[in-house]
Design a protein around this motif. Sequence first.
Motif, PDB file in Angstrom:
ATOM      1  N   UNK A  28       0.848  -1.194   0.000  1.00  0.00           N
ATOM      2  CA  UNK A  28       0.000   0.000   0.000  1.00  0.00           C
ATOM      3  C   UNK A  28       0.884   1.245   0.000  1.00  0.00           C
ATOM      4  N   UNK A  29       1.508   1.547  -1.152  1.00  0.00           N
ATOM      5  CA  UNK A  29       2.400   2.708  -1.226  1.00  0.00           C
ATOM      6  C   UNK A  29       1.703   3.970  -0.750  1.00  0.00           C
ATOM      7  N   UNK A  30       2.451   4.801  -0.033  1.00  0.00           N
ATOM      8  CA  UNK A  30       1.808   5.973   0.542  1.00  0.00           C
ATOM      9  C   UNK A  30       2.010   7.209  -0.321  1.00  0.00           C
ATOM     10  N   UNK A  31       1.449   8.314   0.124  1.00  0.00           N
ATOM     11  CA  UNK A  31       1.510   9.572  -0.609  1.00  0.00           C
ATOM     12  C   UNK A  31       2.444  10.555   0.083  1.00  0.00           C
ATOM     13  N   UNK A  32       3.428  10.028   0.776  1.00  0.00           N
ATOM     14  CA  UNK A  32       4.384  10.837   1.515  1.00  0.00           C
ATOM     15  C   UNK A  32       3.708  11.644   2.619  1.00  0.00           C
ATOM     16  N   UNK A  33       3.568  10.995   3.771  1.00  0.00           N
ATOM     17  CA  UNK A  33       2.982  11.671   4.927  1.00  0.00           C
ATOM     18  C   UNK A  33       4.048  12.013   5.961  1.00  0.00           C
ATOM     19  N   UNK A  34       5.110  11.214   6.017  1.00  0.00           N
ATOM     20  CA  UNK A  34       6.141  11.461   7.012  1.00  0.00           C
ATOM     21  C   UNK A  34       7.202  12.429   6.495  1.00  0.00           C
ATOM     22  N   UNK A  35       7.490  12.356   5.195  1.00  0.00           N
ATOM     23  CA  UNK A  35       8.486  13.230   4.599  1.00  0.00           C
ATOM     24  C   UNK A  35       7.763  14.413   3.955  1.00  0.00           C
ATOM     25  N   UNK A  36       7.473  15.414   4.741  1.00  0.00           N
ATOM     26  CA  UNK A  36       6.721  16.559   4.232  1.00  0.00           C
ATOM     27  C   UNK A  36       7.660  17.509   3.483  1.00  0.00           C
ATOM     28  N   UNK A  37       7.171  18.057   2.377  1.00  0.00           N
ATOM     29  CA  UNK A  37       8.010  18.920   1.553  1.00  0.00           C
ATOM     30  C   UNK A  37       7.138  19.826   0.705  1.00  0.00           C
ATOM     31  N   UNK A  38       7.760  20.842   0.152  1.00  0.00           N
ATOM     32  CA  UNK A  38       7.129  21.699  -0.855  1.00  0.00           C
ATOM     33  C   UNK A  38       8.079  21.768  -2.038  1.00  0.00           C
ATOM     34  N   UNK A  39       7.538  22.028  -3.220  1.00  0.00           N
ATOM     35  CA  UNK A  39       8.368  22.075  -4.410  1.00  0.00           C
ATOM     36  C   UNK A  39       8.935  23.482  -4.613  1.00  0.00           C
ATOM     37  N   UNK A  40      10.203  23.535  -4.968  1.00  0.00           N
ATOM     38  CA  UNK A  40      10.896  24.787  -5.229  1.00  0.00           C
ATOM     39  C   UNK A  40      11.318  24.822  -6.691  1.00  0.00           C
ATOM     40  N   UNK A  41      11.116  25.957  -7.338  1.00  0.00           N
ATOM     41  CA  UNK A  41      11.505  26.108  -8.747  1.00  0.00           C
ATOM     42  C   UNK A  41      12.574  27.180  -8.883  1.00  0.00           C
ATOM     43  N   UNK A  42      13.629  26.846  -9.628  1.00  0.00           N
ATOM     44  CA  UNK A  42      14.698  27.786  -9.950  1.00  0.00           C
ATOM     45  C   UNK A  42      14.741  27.920 -11.462  1.00  0.00           C
ATOM     46  N   UNK A  43      14.677  29.142 -11.960  1.00  0.00           N
ATOM     47  CA  UNK A  43      14.614  29.356 -13.402  1.00  0.00           C
ATOM     48  C   UNK A  43      15.503  30.526 -13.796  1.00  0.00           C
ATOM     49  N   UNK A  44      16.357  30.299 -14.786  1.00  0.00           N
ATOM     50  CA  UNK A  44      17.222  31.349 -15.319  1.00  0.00           C
ATOM     51  C   UNK A  44      17.191  31.278 -16.843  1.00  0.00           C
ATOM     52  N   UNK A  45      17.088  32.437 -17.488  1.00  0.00           N
ATOM     53  CA  UNK A  45      17.079  32.502 -18.948  1.00  0.00           C
ATOM     54  C   UNK A  45      18.054  33.579 -19.415  1.00  0.00           C
ATOM     55  N   UNK A  46      18.471  33.452 -20.669  1.00  0.00           N
ATOM     56  CA  UNK A  46      19.393  34.426 -21.239  1.00  0.00           C
ATOM     57  C   UNK A  46      18.765  35.819 -21.259  1.00  0.00           C
ATOM     58  N   UNK A  47      19.589  36.861 -21.082  1.00  0.00           N
ATOM     59  CA  UNK A  47      19.087  38.238 -21.034  1.00  0.00           C
ATOM     60  C   UNK A  47      18.472  38.681 -22.356  1.00  0.00           C
ATOM     61  N   UNK A  48      19.041  38.200 -23.470  1.00  0.00           N
ATOM     62  CA  UNK A  48      18.559  38.635 -24.780  1.00  0.00           C
ATOM     63  C   UNK A  48      17.472  37.714 -25.318  1.00  0.00           C
ATOM     64  N   UNK A  49      16.784  37.054 -24.415  1.00  0.00           N
ATOM     65  CA  UNK A  49      15.765  36.086 -24.840  1.00  0.00           C
ATOM     66  C   UNK A  49      14.552  36.827 -25.379  1.00  0.00           C
ATOM     67  N   UNK A  50      14.364  36.770 -26.690  1.00  0.00           N
ATOM     68  CA  UNK A  50      13.232  37.454 -27.324  1.00  0.00           C
ATOM     69  C   UNK A  50      12.184  36.478 -27.831  1.00  0.00           C
ATOM     70  N   UNK A  51      12.398  35.217 -27.597  1.00  0.00           N
ATOM     71  CA  UNK A  51      11.437  34.210 -28.051  1.00  0.00           C
ATOM     72  C   UNK A  51      11.418  33.063 -27.062  1.00  0.00           C
TER      73      UNK A  51
END
Length: 276
Positions: A42-65
């Motif tokens: 009965x695989x669980x949905x992670x009740x003991x290991x509580x966490x939140x998702x973190x996003x890191x995003x970097x793009x080129x400065x001259x990104x026009x598209x």
Amino acid sequence: MPLFMTQFSKYTKESYFLLIALFLFVGACDNPKESRTSSPEAPNEDIRFEYSMTKISERANDCSSQSCSEVIINLPTFTKGISLHETLNKRVTQNVKKNLSDLVMQDTEPDLSLTELARRFIQSHEEFKANFPESTSPWYVHIDVLVGYSTDAFVSLSVATSSYTGGAHPNSMVEYINISKKGEVIEEPDFFVSSENELKNLAEQKFRQTFDIPDSLTYADKGYLFENNEFQLTSNFGFTKAGMVFYYNSYEIAPYAMGPSVLIIPFHELNDLISQ
């Protein structure tokens, strides 16, 4: 109606409702609400290991598209519920840093943050374009860390990294990390099964079934590149709700054109092998 009959009727009704209430209470005790357990069945949905998702995003400065150099990282940040959440966060970050550092075309310091490493990757592409202006294809790195399975004994993470830094095609790989409740990385499946030889035999049967390789054919006949043409378990294993996963990345046991080979053994087929 005589008074004693009225009282009898009153008491009978009260007793009836008391019996109904008692029945419902006992029934609730016998049939508690479904709870998440650590049982492999009965695989669980992670009740003991509580966490939140973190996003890191970097793009080129001259990104026009939409087509420009970028780094996108999604990873869990463990918060509470366990005493080793800081250790987990450190291990996850170290793994992502290693994968990203390998793709940065310049020297990096070990104490750089993920955001700074992402910026260094973008800078690497800028320097590459300056030296080779005919190169117009954008570079990218996408890293996704997912919590696949957890119990009170361990947590299983998958780290999927896809990238393009020039060449004929993008590259991708998936790595599983299993961490015990003591904060130790588990590298061998014998922590989970009572017999690794039996696990290998079961996995080989499942592999032939999954990839349609009859006993009359060798692995080479189907394009697989096992050493000495003998099946081998990969050390890249983990767990999901579907079962135990053995993940062979591209080039590991087959040409790139065949893609990765993913072997999943459902938990119910592992019942006799589960270690106590």
